[in-house]
Design an enzyme around this catalytic site. Sequence first.
Site, PDB file in Angstrom:
ATOM      1  N   GLU A 820     -11.465   5.285  11.786  1.00 15.36           N
ATOM      2  CA  GLU A 820     -12.284   5.143  10.573  1.00 15.36           C
ATOM      3  C   GLU A 820     -13.645   4.568  10.926  1.00 15.36           C
ATOM      4  O   GLU A 820     -14.674   5.114  10.567  1.00 15.36           O
ATOM      5  CB  GLU A 820     -11.545   4.250   9.565  1.00 15.36           C
ATOM      6  CG  GLU A 820     -12.250   4.181   8.226  1.00 15.36           C
ATOM      7  CD  GLU A 820     -11.423   3.468   7.165  1.00 15.36           C
ATOM      8  OE1 GLU A 820     -10.183   3.481   7.246  1.00 15.36           O
ATOM      9  OE2 GLU A 820     -12.023   2.885   6.244  1.00 15.36           O
ATOM     10  N   ARG A 898      -7.620  -6.909   0.618  1.00 16.71           N
ATOM     11  CA  ARG A 898      -6.469  -6.072   0.248  1.00 16.71           C
ATOM     12  C   ARG A 898      -5.174  -6.881   0.390  1.00 16.71           C
ATOM     13  O   ARG A 898      -4.282  -6.800  -0.451  1.00 16.71           O
ATOM     14  CB  ARG A 898      -6.474  -4.827   1.122  1.00 16.71           C
ATOM     15  CG  ARG A 898      -5.293  -3.915   1.037  1.00 16.71           C
ATOM     16  CD  ARG A 898      -5.109  -3.240  -0.302  1.00 16.71           C
ATOM     17  NE  ARG A 898      -5.906  -2.045  -0.490  1.00 16.71           N
ATOM     18  CZ  ARG A 898      -5.559  -1.014  -1.282  1.00 16.71           C
ATOM     19  NH1 ARG A 898      -4.411  -1.027  -1.926  1.00 16.71           N
ATOM     20  NH2 ARG A 898      -6.347   0.009  -1.447  1.00 16.71           N
ATOM     21  N   GLU A1280      -0.192   5.686   2.536  1.00 12.78           N
ATOM     22  CA  GLU A1280       0.113   4.340   3.018  1.00 12.78           C
ATOM     23  C   GLU A1280       1.393   3.703   2.453  1.00 12.78           C
ATOM     24  O   GLU A1280       2.121   3.033   3.187  1.00 12.78           O
ATOM     25  CB  GLU A1280      -1.078   3.412   2.715  1.00 12.78           C
ATOM     26  CG  GLU A1280      -2.321   3.809   3.469  1.00 12.78           C
ATOM     27  CD  GLU A1280      -3.550   3.119   2.947  1.00 12.78           C
ATOM     28  OE1 GLU A1280      -3.946   3.384   1.790  1.00 12.78           O
ATOM     29  OE2 GLU A1280      -4.115   2.292   3.675  1.00 12.78           O
TER      30      GLU A1280
END
Length: 1348
Positions: A820, A898, A1280
């Site tokens: 990423e 997160r 995920e």
Amino acid sequence: MHKMPHHTSGELVFFVNGKKIVESNADPEMTLLTYLRTKLRLTGTKQGCAEGGCGACTVMVSKFDNHRKEVCHFSVNACLAPVCSMHGLAVTTVEGIGSTKTKLHPVQERIAKAHGSQCGFCTPGIVMSMYTLLRNNPQPSYEDLTSAFEGNLCRCTGYRPILEGYKTFTKEYCCRSNNGSGCCRNGVDNVQEERMSKELFKPSEFVPFDPSQEPIFPSELMNTDKYNRSIQFCSDRVKWLRPSTLSELLDWKSQYPHAKIVNGNTEVGIEVKFKNQYYPVYIVPSHVPELKKVEIKDHGVTFGASVSLTTIDQVLRDQIRQLPEYKSQMFSAVVEMLRWFAGHQIRNVSAVGGNIMTASPISDLNPLFLAAGCKVTLVSRNGSRQVTMDDNFFTGYRKTVVEPEELLLSIHMPHTKEVINFEGKYLKSGVLKSNEYFYGCKQSPRRENDFAIVNAGMRVAFENGTNIISDLAISYGGMAPTTVMAKKTMTALIGRKWDNCLIDEVCQLLSEDLPLSPSAPGGMIEYRKTLTASFFFKFYLRVLDELNAKEVVDTSVPSSFKSSLSSFEKDVIESTQLYQEVKPGQPIEDAVGRPMAHLSACKQVTGEAVYCDDMLPIQGELYLALVTSTRAHAKIRSINAEEAMAVEGVRAFVTHNDVPGENLIPIVDEEIYASDKVYHVGQVIGAVVADNKDIAQRAAKLVHVQYDELESVITIEEAIKKGSFHHPIKAINTGNIQEGFEQSDQIIEGEVRIGGQEHFYLETQAAIAIPKNEDGEMEIIASTQSLTETQKWVAKALGVPANRIVCRVKRMGGGFGGKETRSCPLSAALAIAANKVGKPVRIMLDRDEDMCTTGTRHPMLVRYKIGFTNTGHIQALEVNCYSNAGFSKDLSIAVIERALLEIDNCYRLPNVRATGYACKTNIPSNTAFRGFGAPQAILVTEHWMTDIAVRCGITQQKVREINMYREGDLTHFNQQLSAFNTLQKCWKECIIKSDLQRRRRQVDMFNSENRWKKRGIALTPVKHGIGFELKTLNQAGALVHIYDDGSVLITHGGTEMGQGLHTKMIQVASRALKIPTRKIFISETSTNTVPNTSPTAASASSDLYGEAVKIACETLRERLEPYTISNPKGSWEDWVMTAYVDRVSLSSTGFYKTPDLGYDWETKSGNPFNYFTNGAACTEVEIDCLTGDHRILRADIVMDLGESLNPAIDIGQIEGAFVQGYGLFTTEDHRWTPNGVLLTRGPGMYKIPGFGDVPTVFNVSLLGNTSNERAIHSSKAVGEPPLILATSVFFAIKDAIASARTDSGFTGTFRLDSPATAEAIRMACKDQFTEKFPPAESGTFTPWFVRI
Ligand SMILES: Cc1cc2nc3c(=O)[nH]c(=O)nc-3n(C[C@H](O)[C@H](O)[C@H](O)COP(=O)(O)OP(=O)(O)OC[C@H]3O[C@@H](n4cnc5c(N)ncnc54)[C@H](O)[C@@H]3O)c2cc1C
Ligand code: FES
Ligand code: FES
């Protein structure tokens, strides 16, 4: 540079896919893999590790056995096989067995149709392992099948679909489908729910396998001795001498006393590639008859030193069949040990002599050879001698008594002894029985294809007809720099009775025999010591069992101990995949909701799918090799590249001085090339540009960097102590924490650590930079999830606007978050080099470089305080999450955010104070990984849920249920849960489908009846928020062209990494355009077609790009509408052509942004997530309390994916993610030196799950009759969330451990950190053995490794 005198080199002759190859300049240093990929351009065979650990490079090698007059086939790792070793052999690669242009071979077709290929990078290797198996055995057993894959890894699929697809070749499948029971076909038989289907593929559609249709072996290689004669191949640097007689071998050995003898090259190849060894002369004894000989003798079998382990296995199995059991005990131990020794590819080529002479302290065979007292024959020009393998054989680390001028000729493996004589009497049963027993033991981090932590060979003999020990030999590997014998123990036990009194004493004696300093290499000190005693205990029980069976002793092994005698077996897997079929009446061309196979699958299984490094070289292309820091934190004093520049073929050395634009990328605060200081081991300091990879990598090792070391911070604890954090520190505070604790009846305070995780995408980071040498233009082809981010880095580095840089990616061999952001610095470094030399430059990181430089999932340390009532209701939570972020920020703040947002998992937390710290340390920058901080947070949540249950004396299921969110609840970050009732539905359905209540009782029953094997079962839920936390990223673009022949080309901003995004997008387009998928194509993703793309991440890509593609297609469909109305009977092609002639634009963009999204961390308002994906999993495991080994008996998963866009792809994502999560929480263990050097840097040391780790029963169901109005066609994101469901494995293991502890008198809660490695499991099962080996006091020694 070392130069060899000139020698006449022979011509290397071999066949590849039936074509004769004659190479007059054979390079002894070149591997078969490099030859295939670079010289023959057969790029189907992949490089995943270059160390024999992943199987991506598997090819089949065939040879004509002149002796047996038959052709034999064997799988080989092309990455370790020197091309010179192929002389006279035939190689078959994935391209040689089938292609999309002709037809697929059944092994290719079945894996493709069974959805066994996602990113496809592992697939050619798996196909070739299967193909080789079938060439040797057209109808293998299931055991043969699983054994064939011991040397192959896949990171995407979770293996289940591969095994199910290939199960159709096995005896078991054929016999059951013939007799109609169908029980080993995929799926359950009685699906009654509405429109629910169990069929993801139709075995009836498979092309039958016809073994007679295989390519024939080249006749030129048959019945000839031509290729067995002695030959030599020479390059400027290295000489390869292959003699054909013993005398010639000894001549060459005396001429070149320091020559390296090489057989399978599985050890030497590693030394050369990874340990910087250079051997100017190789002598290859593979064609010397004496070294290949197998002699069956009266008292045993003698094997020539070059006999392969596979042959040894076959010969010994034959012997075991033929001999009485008492004679073959040692052979059985060798065969059992070989089962766990590497994979077929390695065993097929590696020789017994290689294993002995490597003298590795963890050799699997040497402990057996020592315990058996095997004799080896050594030869030299001066004669030969026989030496017994005993305690004197190994003289030091990797040293033996063999003199430099000597060679190992053969090894004799003896029969175990016959009964001497029971004074003329037979035992009561009247059968003459053995009085010698032999066993081997091995424990490794992963059961299959792994190196031992500790292994052992044990032999005992008794006085006639008694249990009095007359002879005892015990040897251990992994306990010293060499394989050692436990001499004190052996001596002390002679004359003693084989009874219970021995055990305690042996523990004491073993600790004296095998002292390990707390700093000993390999670490795990207490575990290794405990294993020595546990192994002896197992040996004791087995022998006792035999003595009892033979009526020598009355004492029997207690029934509750019996299960510890056997090791885990591989059972035939059973699985169900349940999903809802599309609604009746859905037009046939509308592909949405159908279980279509991945659209690249057929190209992936044939090796035609092109990955970055498979692209044809561009004229003048060069290769880049990195020079990286060897210090964790230091000032660079000097860099000297003179020696490297002098190597022929080196074109440039690149440093920060060559950066035309910005070297420091401000957002991440990282330099592309370190200028003044380095901040972690593996940081890029410079790079060598050279004509090819080999030269570039060799020269890079000659660049000398001098450093002034600075103080470093490696672990989270060190960072906390020094206050070393990246800012901002994030927090969520809800309710009144003080009141919450006051209202609590009980409070638990604790700490849990969760290790990081290597992405281990099978395709390592790779890129090609192509300068256009005009207006600053540059094209970058990269294996990246973030094209725009790559474009930005490169533009900044080159000092040009973004419009000069085009970035492209066709597909990746896996990403999982690791590509990423961490692919961007590599592309930038490459672009700078390409700019400097004005030529295209390529790089593909080696596996060890990739693991040392590109970061991992964040390790986390979580300190918590949880308050709850006696009824189990949570009242308050205070939690501090510390992640190890590494030297730069990268995405670490978003990851910790997160973690804080997901710390509730599925439970109401009325009062919360949660704080997240990203620790700044001197390790590579840790980064995104599937789940993005959530798996770590949720593991801790489930940890305290488990503890609450124990404290309150209620079941774990109950405590989870009473705290579980309901529709309309507010989360701790103030998002209201709407359309949320599917969590409860998944939970309840999982309880029913897994038959939890009954199996819980069975587990308890099993545990009450077994002391040393325990079972555990756990049910855990997941709620995972979908969307990027950063609002800006929740946007997507697509571009759709219709050409005048009716074909459609889609481009969108998402990248394909195996997750099937392109397949789903084509399905969406087929519905919007109302045409079949075959008319639609996606070629690649590129920044010049769709700009400003977000990374393909956060599970959100199907949602985002699906909408964008749909919008673009609907626009086009609207433009075509007048033509469909005016010509309703016309075809799609007619309408398109008419519209074109009518001058209608047949190209459209589509743009989508997720509505109502965005969270304000200051005010804690707004919604961070678009919706939630929910699910539940129930897993049952069995552990071996004595060794720490475990296996998953069954896993049941139920997930709500709305109306799935493609159930086959979605179920593939669930299974793959679950197995990846299983790896995270169990075997994947990063170990670092205290000064910041990663030790676990390849598949040899870092263990992702293998084929043998698939749950024996693996059921996945997608919840039926649900939909989701917040995403494309009512679907839900999947990438995920299922990874997090692997918490059920972890807590099932914890459940099993709890039972073992209870048996030892330890009740109550206990800490278990993740990963639950074999070491962690064993040491948590406290008992009389663990007690004997207490840890050294911390702070009194420097450990060999630390967990960071
Ligand atoms: C992926 C992988 C997995 C592995 N798994 C295991 C495992 O589970 N257990 C385990 O024990 N090992 C394992 N190994 C180590 C290795 O494969 C074995 O030790 C193997 O038996 C070596 O044999 P070889 O023929 O390939 O040796 P080579 O690499 O060819 O040679 C090894 C050494 O032996 C010397 N040598 C070979 N023959 C002679 C001779 N006749 N006389 C004198 N010296 C000689 C060579 O000079 C060299 O130093 C693994 C290796 C890899 C790459
Ligand atoms: S590349 Fe050969 S085994 Fe991994
Ligand atoms: S499909 Fe196996 S690694 Fe990707």
